[in-house]
Write an enzyme that holds these catalytic residues in place. Structure first.
Site, PDB file in Angstrom:
ATOM      1  N   GLU A 147      45.122  43.140  37.042  1.00 41.77           N
ATOM      2  CA  GLU A 147      45.726  44.478  37.024  1.00 41.77           C
ATOM      3  C   GLU A 147      46.582  44.756  35.784  1.00 41.77           C
ATOM      4  OE1 GLU A 147      47.908  45.303  40.576  1.00 41.77           O
ATOM      5  OE2 GLU A 147      46.168  45.082  41.862  1.00 41.77           O
ATOM      6  N   GLU A 179      41.191  42.402  45.891  1.00 45.17           N
ATOM      7  CA  GLU A 179      42.406  42.431  46.720  1.00 45.17           C
ATOM      8  C   GLU A 179      42.407  43.676  47.590  1.00 45.17           C
ATOM      9  OE1 GLU A 179      46.234  42.155  44.787  1.00 45.17           O
ATOM     10  OE2 GLU A 179      45.562  40.531  43.486  1.00 45.17           O
TER      11      GLU A 179
HETATM   12  C1  BGC Z   1      48.952  42.158  42.913  1.00 49.17           C
HETATM   13  C2  BGC Z   1      49.463  41.107  43.857  1.00 49.17           C
HETATM   14  C3  BGC Z   1      50.474  41.731  44.797  1.00 49.17           C
HETATM   15  C4  BGC Z   1      49.788  42.804  45.595  1.00 49.17           C
HETATM   16  C5  BGC Z   1      50.686  43.503  46.616  1.00 49.17           C
HETATM   17  C6  BGC Z   1      48.660  43.474  43.552  1.00 49.17           C
HETATM   18  O1  BGC Z   1      49.086  44.475  42.694  1.00 49.17           O
HETATM   19  O2  BGC Z   1      47.844  41.682  42.196  1.00 49.17           O
HETATM   20  O3  BGC Z   1      49.982  40.049  43.115  1.00 49.17           O
HETATM   21  O4  BGC Z   1      51.100  40.807  45.618  1.00 49.17           O
HETATM   22  O5  BGC Z   1      49.297  43.792  44.737  1.00 49.17           O
HETATM   23  O6  BGC Z   1      51.713  44.176  45.982  1.00 49.17           O
END
Ligand code: BGC
Length: 443
Positions: free
Chosen positions: A164, A352
């Site tokens: 990101e 994610e």
């Molecule tokens: C990140 C993670 C983070 C998650 C929740 C993402 O932007 O890659 O490291 O914990 O979001 O905030």
């Protein structure tokens, strides 16, 4: 599901700084986050990542959980200061050994490793030399990527270059709320351009060192909607969409930076050297899409440059998580559909998606996290809706395996499928959501 889409990759994601701890063990150098956490009022619960979930020592226990749940793919990141303590120069054999052990242990358990090279833990020593502002970072990063891919590339085939870039340059170099805490458009655009160049340079180094590499990089994406149908709100939402969703994914896939509606970022041109345009296309095999929520945007003349602000989920009376983020399952559908407008976009992997809720352990020691189950279930369904409509999605990784250090929020938000008891020796307890996810992804 797997039978409907054979070869679909189901997994869970983690990151080094958020889990490993052992912040100075076995020769590790400090990261910008180790330093940032020492500053006053930077971390919501005044904590730091020094111990985190102690994954550095307890990875066999976590891999045993993955094994028990039969989760076939595991995403983790390598800590740059653990393997090159000064950021450049001398490497740290003990640090590299850790990633050797971790990789071997995953493979022995038939779990496929997916490795991110940079998940925000820049070596502090490099920050002292300007960090992402300094164009030399391309050489430093290149040296690091060579080291790690030469060491692990015989066993690890799935790589992501950056995690990101909009999040770490936006929060760390524009707003100053993440490490290293810099602020301003000038610092943002220089960090951003170097990060965009590093994406492509890193991808090409991976390919040169790893036979049969599958190369991606990850991008944060939100569904951005205007608060009203008024023209000012619509234009504000367009600016936010271009900045949050397109700013990095376009150059990485062979397009110019989207500056049409973002004139205030024109300063980036100062940092673009002759020939750079042709160095931005990363020729990725996949894009990692990381998505959590939708953003509702209204025009706001008081906000410098972007002239837009977010209307919170609370104000809009929508359900929200511990992060204050709206629970909006259709957002993943719209994120995926919107990406269809990027010409030549490679296949997508959701690297994610997940939610933080204040979990409670009941008297029987069970964590019945029904909100998280509903969140995951509904988001997976909305992802599949987009797939049925032709979006090429090849995998889904839940964030995150365990509760962990949630950056500037500290340990309060719990994103894990597995609970960590921070008061009791970091004891792991498998939440009901983990069992649900295991059932959902099984053949
Ligand atoms: C990140 C993670 C983070 C998650 C929740 C993402 O932007 O890659 O490291 O914990 O979001 O905030």
């Amino acid at each position: 599901m797997s039978t409907e889409n054979p070869g679909f990759k189901w997994g869970v994601s983690t990151a080094a700084l958020q889990t490993e701890g052992a912040f100075d063990k076995d020769g590790k150098g400090l990261s910008v986050w180790d330093e940032f956490a020492k500053r006053k009022r930077k971390i919501g619960d005044k904590s730091n990542p020094s111990v985190a979930t102690d994954f550095y020592n307890r990875y066999p226990e976590d891999i045993a959980i993955l094994n028990q749940l039969k989760i076939p793919n595991f995403r983790f990141s390598v800590s740059w200061p653990r393997v090159i303590p000064m950021g450049t120069g001398q490497s740290n054999e003990k640090g590299l050994d850790f990633y050797d052990r971790l990789t071997d242990h995953l493979l022995e358990n038939n779990i496929v490793p997916w490795t991110t090279l940079y998940h925000w833990d820049l070596p502090h020593e490099l920050q002292k030399r300007g960090g992402w502002f300094n164009r030399d970072i391309l050489n430093w990063f290149g040296e690091y990527v060579h080291l790690v891919t030469n060491r692990l590339g015989d066993r690890i085939k799935n790589w992501m270059v950056l995690n990101e870039p909009m999040a770490f340059t936006g929060a760390g170099y524009l707003l100053g709320v993440h490490a290293p805490g810099e602020r301003g458009i000038g610092s943002f655009v220089s960090a951003a351009h170097h990060a965009a160049l590093a994406t492509a340079a890193g991808a090409s180094i991976i390919r040169s060192n790893v036979a049969n590499a599958y190369v991606g990089s990850t991008f944060s994406q939100s569904w951005v909607e205007p608060h009203s149908s008024g023209i000012k709100d619509q234009q504000a939402a367009q600016r936010v969409h271009d900045m949050l969703n397109l700013f990095f994914i376009l150059p990485a896939t062979g397009h110019p930076y989207p500056l049409k509606h973002l004139k205030f970022l024109n300063k980036i041109e100062k940092f673009i050297k002759p020939g750079d345009e042709s160095k931005l296309n990363a020729n990725l095999d996949f894009v990692g899409v990381q998505t959590y929520t939708r953003e509702v945007i209204k025009y706001s003349w008081t906000v410098p440059f972007i002239k837009a602000s977010m209307v919170s989920a609370i104000k809009r009376k929508q359900p929200y998580t511990q992060m204050g983020w709206e629970v909006c399952p259709e957002s993943i559908y719209h994120v995926l559909k919107n990406l269809q407008s990027v010409p030549g976009l490679p296949p997508i992997i959701i690297t994610e998606n997940g939610a933080a809720f204040a979990d409670e352990i009941n008297n029987d020691g069970i964590i019945n996290d029904t909100e998280r189950i509903a969140y995951l279930d509904n988001h997976i369904q909305q992802m599949q809706r987009a797939m049925k409509e032709g979006v090429d999605v090849r995998g889904y990784f839940a964030w995150s395996l365990t509760d962990n250090f949630e950056w500037a929020e500290g340990y309060r938000p719990r994103f894990g499928l597995v609970h960590i008891d921070y008061e009791n020796n970091l004891k792991r307890t498998i939440k009901e959501s983990a069992k649900w996810y295991a059932g959902r992804i099984k053949d």
